[in-house]
Design a protein around this motif. Structure first.
Motif, mmCIF file in Angstrom:
data_model
loop_
_atom_site.group_PDB
_atom_site.id
_atom_site.type_symbol
_atom_site.label_atom_id
_atom_site.label_comp_id
_atom_site.label_asym_id
_atom_site.label_seq_id
_atom_site.Cartn_x
_atom_site.Cartn_y
_atom_site.Cartn_z
ATOM 1 N N HIS A 116 50.596 39.792 42.798
ATOM 2 C CA HIS A 116 50.288 39.648 41.379
ATOM 3 C C HIS A 116 50.249 38.163 41.038
ATOM 4 O O HIS A 116 51.150 37.407 41.420
ATOM 5 N N LEU A 117 49.217 37.757 40.315
ATOM 6 C CA LEU A 117 49.062 36.376 39.867
ATOM 7 C C LEU A 117 48.995 36.373 38.351
ATOM 8 O O LEU A 117 48.274 37.181 37.765
ATOM 9 N N LEU B 186 41.679 42.762 37.583
ATOM 10 C CA LEU B 186 42.452 42.333 36.429
ATOM 11 C C LEU B 186 43.698 43.196 36.388
ATOM 12 O O LEU B 186 43.641 44.395 36.658
ATOM 13 N N ASP B 187 44.824 42.588 36.092
ATOM 14 C CA ASP B 187 46.089 43.321 36.068
ATOM 15 C C ASP B 187 46.112 44.245 34.862
ATOM 16 O O ASP B 187 45.999 43.807 33.728
ATOM 17 N N LEU C 99 46.008 38.816 37.540
ATOM 18 C CA LEU C 99 45.205 39.441 38.580
ATOM 19 C C LEU C 99 46.107 40.137 39.582
ATOM 20 O O LEU C 99 47.258 39.729 39.770
ATOM 21 N N VAL C 100 45.565 41.143 40.250
ATOM 22 C CA VAL C 100 46.248 41.797 41.364
ATOM 23 C C VAL C 100 45.330 41.677 42.572
ATOM 24 O O VAL C 100 44.175 42.102 42.530
ATOM 25 N N VAL C 101 45.854 41.074 43.646
ATOM 26 C CA VAL C 101 45.101 40.880 44.877
ATOM 27 C C VAL C 101 45.665 41.841 45.917
ATOM 28 O O VAL C 101 46.879 41.859 46.153
ATOM 29 N N THR C 102 44.802 42.634 46.535
ATOM 30 C CA THR C 102 45.212 43.559 47.586
ATOM 31 C C THR C 102 44.561 43.108 48.883
ATOM 32 O O THR C 102 43.340 42.949 48.948
#
Length: 134
Positions: free
Chosen positions: A8-9, A43-44, A64-67
């Motif tokens: 999570h950013l 987008l979170d 943001l959520v990066v997977t």
């Protein structure tokens, strides 16, 4: 086969930043992250709304959520570190699991040292014990 992780950013703008600028910066960072070998960058949608924001703004608050696979997340953190140096972003908070790191306007060497310590601690948590005594 490596499993994916979620990072999570959360971007925080400078004192003179407005929501529109933060939204634009968030989308810029998302585009840069998508250039990496990540599975997705979204987008979170957690609903976390910063103080002063309207609940309707929950999807556009600089989050943001990066997977991606763990080794790709390392590249993503490095990208964020270099990206923040030339943007009007005060901080970027990074959360992996229970661990958090806040990148801010410090020297690149200090940021790199903090990132390496953060990622090394995460790597140690994932490594199984080898059964050898030191």
């Amino acid at each position: 086969m490596s499993r994916t992780q979620r990072m999570h950013l959360v971007l925080a703008g400078g004192r003179d930043s407005d929501q529109e600028e933060l939204d634009a910066l968030t989308l810029q960072l998302r585009e840069r992250l998508l250039e990496l070998d990540v599975d997705r960058v979204e987008l979170d949608r957690s609903g976390a709304v910063p103080a002063g924001a309207k609940p309707a703004d929950a999807l556009a608050v600089g989050a943001l959520v990066v997977t991606a696979a763990p080794f790709v997340l390392r590249s993503a953190v490095d990208l964020v570190r270099t990206w923040i140096e030339t943007r009007p972003v005060r901080t970027v908070s990074i959360t992996l699991g229970e661990d958090s790191l806040e990148l801010e306007a410090v020297s690149p060497a200090d940021q790199q040292r903090l990132i390496e310590a953060f990622l090394a601690a995460r790597d140690q948590e994932r490594e199984p014990a080898d059964g050898q005594d030191g």
